[in-house]
Enzyme design. Structure first.
Site, mmCIF file in Angstrom:
data_model
loop_
_atom_site.group_PDB
_atom_site.id
_atom_site.type_symbol
_atom_site.label_atom_id
_atom_site.label_comp_id
_atom_site.label_asym_id
_atom_site.label_seq_id
_atom_site.Cartn_x
_atom_site.Cartn_y
_atom_site.Cartn_z
ATOM 1 N N ASP A 295 -82.992 -46.137 39.758
ATOM 2 C CA ASP A 295 -83.602 -44.924 40.294
ATOM 3 C C ASP A 295 -84.308 -45.219 41.625
ATOM 4 O O ASP A 295 -84.999 -46.234 41.745
ATOM 5 C CB ASP A 295 -84.630 -44.414 39.258
ATOM 6 C CG ASP A 295 -85.126 -43.015 39.555
ATOM 7 O OD1 ASP A 295 -84.300 -42.113 39.728
ATOM 8 O OD2 ASP A 295 -86.365 -42.818 39.611
ATOM 9 N N GLU B 182 -79.150 -45.636 42.971
ATOM 10 C CA GLU B 182 -79.385 -44.332 43.582
ATOM 11 C C GLU B 182 -79.995 -44.673 44.946
ATOM 12 O O GLU B 182 -81.205 -44.783 45.084
ATOM 13 C CB GLU B 182 -80.363 -43.486 42.772
ATOM 14 C CG GLU B 182 -80.539 -42.100 43.393
ATOM 15 C CD GLU B 182 -81.845 -41.383 43.021
ATOM 16 O OE1 GLU B 182 -81.858 -40.150 43.065
ATOM 17 O OE2 GLU B 182 -82.853 -42.039 42.707
#
Ligand code: GLC
Ligand code: CA
Length: 504
Positions: A188, A244
């Protein structure tokens, strides 16, 4: 070293709360996901990425973690995860988890016990803005009388990556899951883990808003990725790091792979995700990416996710044929595709009435997170988010060979069959306006017509292997004509000695 498994893989993103409910409480869970492994194996995917499954007060639905080595009780237990991993392995499906290193929940014991794990200031020190809500990225902690940094919600304090003990904790967390045979992590906010040590103001560029130079995209983040990569490679097989990783342009993005292939294995190519379903725009993005990537780098293509919503709505505006074009693009480009649960059905955004919205962000991301429609009847008891339209569901599409589900399955099958479609080079084929076509290797072509008028591609001839309009499968074409919103994969060589596009 042999070719890593993920280069040939098709990934599949499971939003755990919405995928499959094993115990009928309206919340998807790990046991439910395990029951659907049969379906995923039939579909042909190689790995699933689960959004965060850890204990969390769910301010940001799992992206606010209170225990990085636990399982959220709504989703099950560690045993359930072990079972999912083991049963997945027996079906050739690997399990990836989601690592959230940028911030924890303010409910994490660290936030009270280890203030040195976070970023503090006596006054609001700079102009950094919270990504949720737009206000300052600093909130006063009443108890301490100091401000803490949160690039996202105030309940998501940013971790202080300048503290070596934070680094050590995350190494421990990675090892914990790698030792349990987790195949890797989606990371993330991989582009923003480390912040500017001096907390300098982000430059404001008139017309462009804030340019996040110091609150994100710090070169020091690459050091962390390098350390994790080295750790992941001590395992057999090496564990996958999928980032990401946002960027301001293609070259910066290419940097996440490291100059010596020592950082991320895979990174989402968000430039394409955020492009319009438009031939010129997408062709431009892909040629930029192709030009910027170092030889070892491998992009990951996605058209939907839990943040951006569903490609069938966003890109295809509900048109199933255009949704199939989008799938052709994702699976036809050089790289690893990642489908979001429901993409294979051309599932559209769900309707979530204002009084059912649960997301902390505005605009709400809930329409892209509604439950998987397994049957027309719903198959969910009182789901956590409403299950609105079930007209595109698994049960009906699975028995209909003309469905988008079968199209997706056949597309995955074709990828498996044709090495060129997995690893062949990408070469643009000239087309008339509105169409986009490219060759994979020497003798496979992929073409889509994203315009509103028919096109004819003089440079694409051969046998159609798979078309969005299934009645055209097998057709021999001199020059490929495509109706608006139509696409196809074509074997372009017609050599008599058995075509070289044929299976391995
Ligand atoms: C990532 C996640 C998103 C989350 C945010 C904060 O962008 O994909 O869902 O809200 O990080 O963790
Ligand atoms: Ca449940």
């Amino acid at each position: 070293m042999s070719k890593p498994w993920w280069r040939d893989a098709v990934l599949y993103q499971v939003y755990p709360r919405s995928f499959a409910d094993g115990n009928g409480d309206g919340i998807g869970d790990l046991a439910g996901a395990a029951e659907r492994l049969e379906y995923l194996e039939w579909l042909g995917v190689d790995a699933i990425w689960l959004n965060p499954i850890h204990p969390s007060p769910n301010v940001d639905w799992g992206y606010d973690v209170t225990d990085y080595t636990g399982i959220h009780p709504d989703l099950g237990t560690l045993d359930d995860l072990d079972r999912l991993i083991a049963e997945g392995a027996s079906r050739g499906i690997r399990i990836l988890l989601d690592l959230v290193p940028n911030h924890s929940s303010d409910g994490h014991p660290w936030f009270r016990e280890r203030p040195d794990f976070y970023v503090w200031s006596e006054e609001i020190p700079n102009n950094w803005e919270s990504i949720f809500g737009g206000g300052p990225a600093w909130t006063l902690d009443e108890e301490r009388g100091r401000y803490y940094l949160h690039n996202f919600a105030p309940e998501q304090p940013d971790l202080n990556w300048w503290n070596p003990e934070v680094r050590a904790e995350f190494e421990r967390i990675l090892r914990f899951w790698f030792d349990r045979d987790v195949a890797g992590f989606r990371i993330d906010v991989a582009h923003a883990i480390v912040k500017d040590r001096e907390l300098r103001d982000d430059p404001v560029i008139p017309g462009l808003g804030m340019r996040r130079r110091y609150s994100m995209f710090r070169p020091e983040t690459h050091e962390i990725l390098r350390e994790w990569r080295a750790l992941a490679e001590t395992y057999d097989p090496p564990r996958l790091l999928l980032g990401e990783a946002y960027s301001l342009e293609a070259e910066q993005w290419a940097g996440y792979f490291g100059e010596r292939d020592d950082q991320l294995d895979l990174a989402f190519a968000f430039m394409l995700t955020h492009a319009a379903l438009d031939a010129d725009e997408m062709r431009g993005v892909v040629s930029e990416i192709e030009a910027a990537l170092p030889a070892h780098a491998w992009p990951c293509w996605a058209g939907s996710n839990h943040d951006i919503g569903r490609l069938a709505t966003r890109w295809a505006k509900g048109d199933e044929s255009r949704a199939r074009c989008a799938l052709l693009i994702l699976l036809g480009l050089r790289g690893t595709p990642c489908l979001y649960y429901g993409d294979e059905l051309a599932l559209e955004a769900g309707a979530v009435p204002a009084d059912r919205v649960l997301d902390c962000a505005t605009p709400s991301r809930d329409p892209g997170r509604t439950p998987m429609p397994w049957t027309a009847g719903g198959d969910w008891l009182d789901p956590w988010l409403p299950l609105s339209d079930t007209s595109r569901n698994v049960e009906d599409q699975r028995v209909d060979s003309g469905s988008t589900l079968h199209f997706t399955r056949d597309l995955i099958g074709l990828r498996r069959q044709l090495p060129a479609l997995r690893s062949g080079t990408y070469t643009e084929i000239p087309t008339s306006a509105g169409a986009w076509a490219w060759r994979r290797g020497a003798d496979v072509a992929v073409a889509v017509n994203l315009a509103d008028a028919p096109v004819e591609l003089d440079d694409v001839s051969g046998a159609i292997l798979l078309a969005t309009n299934r009645s055209r499968d097998g057709e021999l074409v001199e020059s490929l004509a495509l109706a608006p919103g139509e696409g196809a994969i074509v074997a372009t060589s017609q050599r008599s000695s058995g075509s070289s596009a044929a299976s391995e």
